[in-house]
Design a protein around this motif. Sequence first.
Motif, short mmCIF file in Angstrom:
data_model
loop_
_atom_site.label_atom_id
_atom_site.label_comp_id
_atom_site.label_asym_id
_atom_site.label_seq_id
_atom_site.Cartn_x
_atom_site.Cartn_y
_atom_site.Cartn_z
N LYS A 94 0.95 -1.03 -0.14
CA LYS A 94 0.28 0.37 -0.18
C LYS A 94 1.13 1.58 0.04
CE LYS A 94 -2.54 2.49 2.96
NZ LYS A 94 -2.81 2.45 4.67
N GLY A 106 -5.24 3.48 -8.67
CA GLY A 106 -6.42 2.81 -7.80
C GLY A 106 -6.21 2.33 -6.91
N TYR A 108 -3.97 2.45 -4.67
CA TYR A 108 -3.46 3.02 -3.62
C TYR A 108 -5.16 2.26 -2.40
CZ TYR A 108 -3.24 5.66 0.62
OH TYR A 108 -2.27 6.04 3.07
N GLU A 109 -5.62 3.36 -3.50
CA GLU A 109 -7.27 2.93 -2.94
C GLU A 109 -7.93 1.21 -2.86
OE1 GLU A 109 -6.59 4.58 -5.52
OE2 GLU A 109 -6.80 6.54 -4.36
N GLN A 110 -7.03 0.68 -3.65
CA GLN A 110 -7.49 -1.42 -3.62
C GLN A 110 -6.60 -1.32 -2.22
OE1 GLN A 110 -6.85 -3.47 -7.12
NE2 GLN A 110 -8.08 -1.46 -8.56
N SER A 112 -5.86 -0.08 0.33
CA SER A 112 -6.23 0.24 1.27
C SER A 112 -7.65 -0.75 2.26
CB SER A 112 -6.33 1.82 1.20
OG SER A 112 -5.45 2.24 0.95
#
Length: 127
Positions: A94, A106, A108-110, A112
């Motif tokens: 991450k 996307g 980083y969001e995944q 997280s």
Amino acid sequence: MNEQRPSFERREDTPVSDEQVIESLRNKGKDDPESIKLLERWAKELESGLDVVYESEGNESFAIAGVRCAMRRAIVYYKAGYVGEAIADLTETKDAAGSEIFRNSGLYEQASVLLDKMKTGKTVESS
């Protein structure tokens, strides 16, 4: 009379699935020689896929594919019951996915969302 029993071992040229690695780790443990061998073959197969991405699509796609592979590895560890290792690997992943090169991916969001699920003991799906 020396009868030959059929062998049910995996052939070296047959791809190793995530589920096979998960089952081996779950049933035999990560220090078992067979589990280690299977995990090494699986990792080598992932790495060879990364080489193909690098050669055909370049450095940015290679980096994105590398993060996806790391997320996949964390999911395998998590599903096998190695939660601490999965969370540690995914935390590093991450952090890497937060860098400039991944800004619009996307990832980083995944990572997280996946990390939150692991930390709270929720079911995670393979990516």
